[in-house]
Design a protein around this motif. Structure first.
Motif, short mmCIF file in Angstrom:
data_model
loop_
_atom_site.label_atom_id
_atom_site.label_comp_id
_atom_site.label_asym_id
_atom_site.label_seq_id
_atom_site.Cartn_x
_atom_site.Cartn_y
_atom_site.Cartn_z
N ASP A 89 0.82 -1.21 0.00
CA ASP A 89 0.00 0.00 0.00
C ASP A 89 0.85 1.27 0.00
OD1 ASP A 89 -2.32 1.47 0.00
OD2 ASP A 89 -2.53 1.47 2.17
N GLY A 90 1.94 1.25 0.78
CA GLY A 90 2.72 2.48 0.98
C GLY A 90 3.88 2.63 0.01
N LEU A 91 4.69 3.66 0.24
CA LEU A 91 5.85 3.93 -0.62
C LEU A 91 6.91 2.87 -0.42
CD1 LEU A 91 6.33 7.80 -0.15
CD2 LEU A 91 5.25 6.60 -2.06
N ALA A 92 7.54 2.46 -1.51
CA ALA A 92 8.58 1.43 -1.41
C ALA A 92 9.68 1.67 -2.44
CB ALA A 92 7.97 0.05 -1.57
N GLY A 93 9.84 2.91 -2.85
CA GLY A 93 10.91 3.27 -3.78
C GLY A 93 10.85 2.47 -5.08
N GLY A 94 9.65 2.18 -5.55
CA GLY A 94 9.48 1.45 -6.81
C GLY A 94 9.66 -0.05 -6.67
N LYS A 95 9.90 -0.50 -5.43
CA LYS A 95 10.17 -1.94 -5.27
C LYS A 95 9.02 -2.68 -4.59
CE LYS A 95 15.04 -0.88 -5.22
NZ LYS A 95 14.97 0.58 -5.05
N GLY A 96 7.90 -2.00 -4.41
CA GLY A 96 6.78 -2.61 -3.68
C GLY A 96 5.82 -3.41 -4.54
N VAL A 97 6.01 -3.37 -5.87
CA VAL A 97 5.07 -4.06 -6.76
C VAL A 97 5.71 -5.35 -7.26
CG1 VAL A 97 3.73 -3.89 -8.89
CG2 VAL A 97 4.12 -1.85 -7.50
N LYS A 98 5.01 -6.46 -7.04
CA LYS A 98 5.54 -7.75 -7.53
C LYS A 98 4.49 -8.41 -8.43
CE LYS A 98 8.83 -8.43 -3.84
NZ LYS A 98 10.04 -7.91 -4.42
N LEU A 99 4.99 -8.91 -9.55
CA LEU A 99 4.07 -9.48 -10.55
C LEU A 99 4.12 -11.00 -10.53
CD1 LEU A 99 5.05 -7.13 -13.55
CD2 LEU A 99 3.43 -6.69 -11.68
N MET A 100 2.93 -11.58 -10.60
CA MET A 100 2.86 -13.05 -10.63
C MET A 100 3.37 -13.53 -11.98
SD MET A 100 -0.50 -15.01 -9.41
CE MET A 100 -0.51 -16.76 -9.16
N GLY A 101 4.15 -14.58 -11.95
CA GLY A 101 4.74 -15.09 -13.19
C GLY A 101 6.11 -14.51 -13.42
N GLU A 102 6.45 -13.41 -12.70
CA GLU A 102 7.79 -12.82 -12.84
C GLU A 102 8.49 -12.85 -11.48
OE1 GLU A 102 8.40 -9.30 -15.13
OE2 GLU A 102 6.49 -9.57 -16.13
N HIS A 103 8.11 -11.91 -10.60
CA HIS A 103 8.75 -11.88 -9.28
C HIS A 103 8.16 -12.94 -8.36
CE1 HIS A 103 8.30 -7.74 -10.93
NE2 HIS A 103 9.61 -7.78 -10.83
N LEU A 104 6.89 -13.27 -8.56
CA LEU A 104 6.21 -14.25 -7.71
C LEU A 104 5.78 -15.41 -8.60
CD1 LEU A 104 3.94 -11.62 -5.91
CD2 LEU A 104 6.06 -12.58 -5.02
N LYS A 105 6.40 -16.57 -8.35
CA LYS A 105 6.19 -17.69 -9.29
C LYS A 105 4.78 -18.25 -9.25
CE LYS A 105 10.50 -20.05 -8.95
NZ LYS A 105 10.97 -19.63 -7.76
N ASN A 106 4.22 -18.35 -8.04
CA ASN A 106 2.93 -19.02 -7.90
C ASN A 106 2.16 -18.43 -6.72
OD1 ASN A 106 4.34 -19.97 -5.67
ND2 ASN A 106 5.07 -21.77 -6.80
N LEU A 107 1.00 -19.02 -6.46
CA LEU A 107 0.12 -18.53 -5.39
C LEU A 107 0.84 -18.53 -4.04
CD1 LEU A 107 -2.69 -17.64 -4.42
CD2 LEU A 107 -3.30 -20.04 -4.23
N GLU A 108 1.62 -19.58 -3.82
CA GLU A 108 2.35 -19.68 -2.54
C GLU A 108 3.25 -18.45 -2.33
OE1 GLU A 108 4.06 -23.61 -2.44
OE2 GLU A 108 5.38 -22.92 -0.82
N GLU A 109 3.93 -18.05 -3.40
CA GLU A 109 4.82 -16.89 -3.27
C GLU A 109 4.03 -15.58 -3.12
OE1 GLU A 109 8.72 -18.72 -5.51
OE2 GLU A 109 8.14 -16.68 -5.97
N VAL A 110 2.83 -15.54 -3.73
CA VAL A 110 1.96 -14.37 -3.56
C VAL A 110 1.60 -14.24 -2.08
CG1 VAL A 110 -0.36 -13.44 -4.03
CG2 VAL A 110 1.02 -14.37 -5.90
N ILE A 111 1.18 -15.36 -1.50
CA ILE A 111 0.76 -15.36 -0.09
C ILE A 111 1.93 -14.96 0.81
CG2 ILE A 111 -0.07 -16.87 1.80
CD1 ILE A 111 -2.24 -16.40 -0.26
N LYS A 112 3.10 -15.50 0.49
CA LYS A 112 4.29 -15.20 1.31
C LYS A 112 4.61 -13.69 1.26
CE LYS A 112 8.98 -16.78 1.75
NZ LYS A 112 10.03 -16.84 0.78
N TYR A 113 4.49 -13.12 0.06
CA TYR A 113 4.77 -11.68 -0.06
C TYR A 113 3.72 -10.86 0.70
CZ TYR A 113 5.64 -7.06 -2.05
OH TYR A 113 5.89 -5.71 -2.20
N CYS A 114 2.45 -11.27 0.59
CA CYS A 114 1.39 -10.56 1.32
C CYS A 114 1.69 -10.61 2.83
CB CYS A 114 0.02 -11.19 1.06
SG CYS A 114 -0.55 -10.92 -0.62
N GLN A 115 2.10 -11.77 3.31
CA GLN A 115 2.40 -11.92 4.74
C GLN A 115 3.55 -10.99 5.15
OE1 GLN A 115 0.57 -14.05 7.04
NE2 GLN A 115 1.63 -12.47 8.23
#
Ligand code: GLY
Length: 445
Positions: free
Chosen positions: A153-179
Motif C-alpha cells: 500500500d505504501g511507498l517502497a521506492g518502486g520496489k513494492g510491486v511484484k508481478l505473478m509469473g515474474e517476481h512471484l512464481k505461484n500462489l504460494e509466493e503471492v501469499i508469502k509476499y502478502c504476509q
C-alpha cells in the motif's frame, strides 16, 4: 534593481538537477535542501543545506535564513511526510501536494478507492487486503482473478510491486509476499495482471487546471531486453511529435482526461487543491487504457525528457500554479525527441559497487551537445566524484528523431568512465519496434 525570486528546491537526484537547470534558465536565486551534495545542483545554487529531507527543524532554519518565495519538492517521501503542509505553516507556498493529496502516490489503496468512488476510467479489477485478512481470502481472490500484481500500500521506492509469473512464481509466493507486507503493518492491493505497453504522462496541476507535458516511456528492468530485476528506471525516451510510435493522440487525450478527473476528485475527497506535478503511469492493453499508478511528482528519469524541451520558463509555470492561474499561460515544448540513458554502478540494483571514482569528459559532453544530470553520486572533493548505491549519471540526447537522439546519448555514455553500466537498447529502433509488435500481437494496434 528588483530582487531576484528565491526558490527553494528540495531533493538531490537527477530529476532535481533537471528542475534546477530548467529553473536557472531564468534570472533567479536557487537554494537547495539536499540529503547529499549533488554537484550539479550545488553549482547552480546560491546556497545549499545538507540534511535528511524529513529533518523539518533543519528545513525551518534554512527557510528562515533564505525566505524563499516558493519551494519545489522533487521526491515523493517528503511529500508523504507532509513537507508542503509544514512549508505552508512557515508561509512558503510549494509546488507539490499537501500530505492528504499526496496519498495519490503514498497509498495505492487510496488511489484505487478514489478512482472507484469517482467513477474514473482506467481502473483494473482490484481488491484491498488489510493486515488482519485471513490468507485463505487472498487465495480465493487470486484463484478467481488469475495472474495478479501485488502492491504494497505504501511507498517502497518502486520496489513494492511484484508481478505473478515474474517476481512471484505461484500462489504460494503471492501469499508469502502478502504476509511479509502484513508483518510491516501495511495493507496490500491485489490487481489483475495487465499486459500491454506503458507510458508516462506528467502534468502540471493547479486545482482543476491541468497542463500535460510530452509523454515518455521508462525502462524499469536493469538489463537489455527488459530482463533482470526492477530498478528506479534505467532510461526513457520521448518523440518529436510528443506521442510515441505506439501511442496515439487519442490515447493521450483519454489519459489526460483521467488525470483531470483525478485532480478534481482529490479536491472533492480531501478538501485540498492539488498543486504540483501529477504523473500518470498508464498501460495500453487489450482491455483499454489502464492507470497503473499515480506519482505526486515528476518521474525520474522522465523529468529529463520533458524539462529540457520546455520553451516556457519553468518559474513562470510554477508561479502561475501557485497563484491558481495556470490556464493564463501558454506552456510550450520544443518539437524534438529525447533519449535518456542512466549510467548505474556495476551490480546495481542488487549489489552496486559503491564509492568508486567516476571520470567525466566534460569537453566532449559539451561538444556532443547532450545534457548530463548527476544523480546519486558524491563529490568528495572539487571535481572528484564517486558512486553511491544508486543510479549515478543520466545522459540525455535531444534531436529531431528518437533514433538520432539515441545515437547522441549512446555516444556520450562513453565520455563517462568508471565501473558503470547502462542499457544500450533504450530508445533504439529495435526496442521500439518490439513495443509496436507486442501491441500488434495483443490486437491493440
Ligand atoms: N519513472 C518512474 C518513477 O519516477 O517513479
Amino acid at each position: 534593481m528588483a530582487e531576484k525570486i528565491k526558490v527553494l528546491l528540495v531533493g538531490q537526484g537527477a530529476r532535481e538537477h533537471a528542475i534546477a537547470k530548467s529553473l536557472k534558465k531564468s534570472d533567479l536565486e536557487l537554494y537547495a535542501f539536499m540529503k547529499a551534495k549533488n554537484p550539479g545542483i550545488a553549482r547552480l545554487a546560491t546556497a545549499i543545506e545538507l540534511a535528511k529531507l524529513n529533518d523539518f527543524q533543519a528545513l525551518e532554519a534554512f527557510v528562515k535564513k533564505v525566505q524563499p518565495a516558493l519551494a519545489v519538492i522533487g521526491p515523493e517521501n517528503p511529500l508523504a511526510d507532509g513537507i508542503v503542509d509544514f512549508l505552508h505553516e512557515l508561509g512558503v507556498p510549494a509546488i507539490g501536494p499537501k500530505k492528504a493529496a499526496a496519498k495519490i502516490e503514498s497509498s495505492k489503496s487510496f488511489t484505487r478507492k478514489l478512482m472507484q468512488k469517482y467513477n474514473i476510467a482506467g481502473l483494473p479489477a482490484y481488491r484491498i487486503f488489510l493486515p488482519d485478512t485471513p490468507l485463505e481470502e487472498i487465495s480465493k481472490y487470486v484463484d478467481a482473478v488469475g495472474k495478479v500484481a501485488v502492491k504494497r500500500d505504501g511507498l517502497a521506492g518502486g520496489k513494492g510491486v511484484k508481478l505473478m509469473g515474474e517476481h512471484l512464481k505461484n500462489l504460494e509466493e503471492v501469499i508469502k509476499y502478502c504476509q511479509e507486507v502484513f508483518d510491516k503493518g501495511e495493507a496490500v492491493v491485489i490487481e489483475e495482471l495487465l499486459e500491454g505497453e506503458e507510458f508516462s504522462l506528467q502534468c502540471f496541476v493547479a486545482g482543476e487546471q491541468v497542463v500535460p507535458t510530452p509523454i515518455a516511456q521508462d525502462h524499469k528492468r536493469a538489463y537489455e531486453g527488459d530482463k533482470g530485476p526492477n530498478t528506479g528506471g534505467m532510461g526513457s525516451y520521448s518523440a518529436e511529435d510528443h506521442l510515441l510510435p505506439f501511442i496515439s493522440a487519442e490515447v493521450v487525450q483519454k489519459a489526460l482526461e483521467i488525470v483531470k478527473q483525478t485532480a478534481k476528485a482529490i479536491k472533492q475527497e480531501t478538501g485540498e487543491e492539488y498543486i504540483g506535478i501529477l504523473y500518470g503511469g498508464f498501460m495500453l492493453t487489450p482491455k483499454g487504457l489502464k492507470l497503473i499508478e499515480f506519482n505526486a511528482r515528476f518521474g525520474d528519469p522522465e523529468a529529463m525528457n520533458v524539462l529540457p524541451l520546455l520553451k516556457t520558463p519553468l518559474i513562470d509555470i510554477f508561479m502561475a500554479m501557485i497563484k491558481g492561474d495556470l490556464a493564463s499561460i501558454k506552456v510550450e515544448f520544443e518539437k524534438k525527441a529525447t533519449v535518456c540513458k542512466y549510467l548505474v554502478p556495476e551490480g546495481y540494483p542488487v549489489a552496486p559497487k559503491k564509492e568508486e571514482p567516476i571520470e567525466i569528459n566534460y569537453e566532449q559532453i559539451k561538444e556532443e551537445q547532450v545534457e548530463l544530470f548527476y544523480s546519486s553520486v558524491n563529490e568528495i572533493e572539487p571535481g572528484k566524484i564517486i558512486t553511491t548505491t544508486s543510479r549515478a549519471i543520466a545522459i540525455v540526447g535531444i534531436a529531431e528523431s528518437i533514433s538520432e537522439a539515441e545515437k547522441k546519448a549512446e555516444k556520450a555514455t562513453s565520455f563517462v568512465n568508471g565501473p558503470l553500466f547502462h542499457r544500450k537498447d533504450v530508445g533504439t529502433e529495435e526496442l521500439i519496434q518490439k513495443r509496436v509488435t507486442h501491441l500488434k500481437e495483443l490486437n491493440v494496434l
